[in-house]
Design an enzyme around this catalytic site. Structure first.
Site, PDB file in Angstrom:
ATOM      1  N   GLU A  48      65.008  94.733-111.134  1.00  0.00           N
ATOM      2  CA  GLU A  48      65.120  93.530-111.963  1.00  0.00           C
ATOM      3  C   GLU A  48      64.734  92.292-111.158  1.00  0.00           C
ATOM      4  O   GLU A  48      64.005  91.420-111.643  1.00  0.00           O
ATOM      5  CB  GLU A  48      66.542  93.398-112.483  1.00  0.00           C
ATOM      6  CG  GLU A  48      66.839  92.106-113.219  1.00  0.00           C
ATOM      7  CD  GLU A  48      68.318  91.762-113.184  1.00  0.00           C
ATOM      8  OE1 GLU A  48      68.651  90.586-113.395  1.00  0.00           O
ATOM      9  OE2 GLU A  48      69.140  92.664-112.940  1.00  0.00           O
ATOM     10  N   ASP A  52      61.493  90.051-112.193  1.00  0.00           N
ATOM     11  CA  ASP A  52      61.640  88.643-112.558  1.00  0.00           C
ATOM     12  C   ASP A  52      60.576  87.797-111.873  1.00  0.00           C
ATOM     13  O   ASP A  52      59.960  86.919-112.497  1.00  0.00           O
ATOM     14  CB  ASP A  52      63.039  88.169-112.148  1.00  0.00           C
ATOM     15  CG  ASP A  52      63.232  86.672-112.347  1.00  0.00           C
ATOM     16  OD1 ASP A  52      63.333  86.241-113.499  1.00  0.00           O
ATOM     17  OD2 ASP A  52      63.275  85.947-111.337  1.00  0.00           O
ATOM     18  N   ASP A 121      67.566  92.396-118.564  1.00  0.00           N
ATOM     19  CA  ASP A 121      67.544  92.947-117.198  1.00  0.00           C
ATOM     20  C   ASP A 121      66.696  94.217-117.137  1.00  0.00           C
ATOM     21  O   ASP A 121      65.930  94.421-116.183  1.00  0.00           O
ATOM     22  CB  ASP A 121      68.967  93.263-116.732  1.00  0.00           C
ATOM     23  CG  ASP A 121      69.800  92.006-116.500  1.00  0.00           C
ATOM     24  OD1 ASP A 121      69.227  90.899-116.505  1.00  0.00           O
ATOM     25  OD2 ASP A 121      71.023  92.137-116.324  1.00  0.00           O
ATOM     26  N   GLU A 124      62.965  93.325-117.238  1.00  0.00           N
ATOM     27  CA  GLU A 124      62.489  92.877-115.929  1.00  0.00           C
ATOM     28  C   GLU A 124      62.393  94.046-114.956  1.00  0.00           C
ATOM     29  O   GLU A 124      61.451  94.120-114.146  1.00  0.00           O
ATOM     30  CB  GLU A 124      63.430  91.807-115.372  1.00  0.00           C
ATOM     31  CG  GLU A 124      63.318  90.475-116.090  1.00  0.00           C
ATOM     32  CD  GLU A 124      64.253  89.429-115.549  1.00  0.00           C
ATOM     33  OE1 GLU A 124      63.922  88.234-115.656  1.00  0.00           O
ATOM     34  OE2 GLU A 124      65.328  89.795-115.010  1.00  0.00           O
TER      35      GLU A 124
END
Length: 236
Positions: A48, A52, A121, A124
Site C-alpha cells: 500500500e 500510494d 488500501d 493502492e
C-alpha cells in the site's frame, strides 16, 4: 491468533479484471491480505505504501499532460480529488476487490469488505504489486485506464467543501473556519475521527470520517448545507 476469512476466489479472475498476468500470484494475494488477517503471513501495508507513491507520480504526470494551461493550484485540486480515499475505493469496487480480500473473521463480520478505507488500501496495494511484478509500465497502464475517466469528468478543477467554505467566509470577512478534532477511536488500521468545524456567525457542525481530512470535509459540507438552507440552526 484470530480466525481468517478467505474468499478463496482464484487469482485468475482478478488478473482478467486487471488486464495483467502476474508472474508471482503470491504477490497479488499479499496485496489483498488485510492486517486483521494476522502478521505471520504478512499484510498489504508495505505494498500500500509503495502503491500510494506510484499512483501519485502517475496521476501528477497525467494532469501535467492533460491540462497544460492550468496553474499549480488548479492541478493540486484535481490531484487531491483523484488520489483521495473515495476515488480509490470506487476503483476497488469496480474490480470487486472487497470480495477478494483476506480478512480476520471479526473484520469481515464488521463489514470490512465494503469499508472504504480497506478498499482504498487494497487498491493502492494492488498498484504496488503491479509495479513490483511488471514495472512502472504495468502500474501506469492500470492507473491510466481507471483514472482517466475521472480526470476528464469535470472541465473545471474540483473545489472540495473545505475550499468552498473558506472562500465563502473570506468573501464575507468572517475569518478562517476553525477545525477541532473531538475524538479518535477504532483500531489503527481502521480509525474513526470526529471533527468539529466552526465559523463565526454560522455556528458549528460535527462530522466523522476514516481520516481527519475526511471528517473535516464532512463538517465543512454540513456548514455549507446550512448556508444553502438557512432554516437549519443549532450546533452540530
Amino acid at each position: 491468533m484470530e480466525a481468517v476469512e478467505d474468499t478463496g476466489q482464484p487469482a485468475e479472475s482478478l488478473e482478467e479484471a486487471l488486464g495483467y498476468r502476474f508472474a508471482s500470484t503470491a504477490l497479488l494475494a499479499l496485496a489483498l491480505r488485510h492486517p486483521s488477517a494476522g502478521a505471520k503471513a504478512g499484510s498489504n501495508q508495505r505494498l500500500e505504501f509503495l502503491g500510494d507513491r506510484v499512483l501519485g507520480m502517475v496521476v501528477a504526470a497525467m494532469l501535467y499532460e492533460a491540462f497544460p494551461r492550468e496553474a499549480e493550484g488548479a492541478l493540486s485540486q484535481r490531484y487531491s480529488s483523484l488520489v483521495r480515499r473515495e476515488t480509490l475505493a470506487g476503483v476497488a469496487r469496480s474490480l470487486a476487490l472487497g470480495d477478494r480480500l483476506t480478512l480476520g473473521r471479526s473484520e469481515g463480520a464488521a463489514g470490512g469488505r465494503d469499508n472504504p478505507a480497506n478498499l482504498a488500501d487494497a487498491c493502492e496495494a494492488v498498484i504496488g504489486a503491479l509495479y513490483i511484478d511488471g514495472g512502472l509500465e504495468a502500474a501506469e497502464r492500470f492507473i491510466r485506464r481507471h483514472w482517466t475517466p475521472a480526470m476528464n469528468a469535470d472541465p473545471e478543477p474540483p473545489r472540495d467543501p473545505k475550499t468552498r467554505l473558506q472562500e465563502w467566509t473570506q468573501s464575507r470577512a468572517l475569518g478562517l473556519p476553525v477545525y477541532r478534532t473531538l475524538s479518535s477511536s477504532g483500531p489503527a488500521h481502521s480509525p474513526l475521527f470526529e471533527v468539529e468545524a466552526e465559523v463565526t456567525g454560522l455556528g458549528k457542525a460535527v462530522a466523522t470520517g476514516a481520516t481527519k481530512r475526511a471528517a473535516e470535509q464532512g463538517a465543512a459540507g454540513a456548514l455549507l448545507a446550512r448556508i444553502n438552507d438557512p432554516g437549519r440552526n443549532g450546533d452540530g
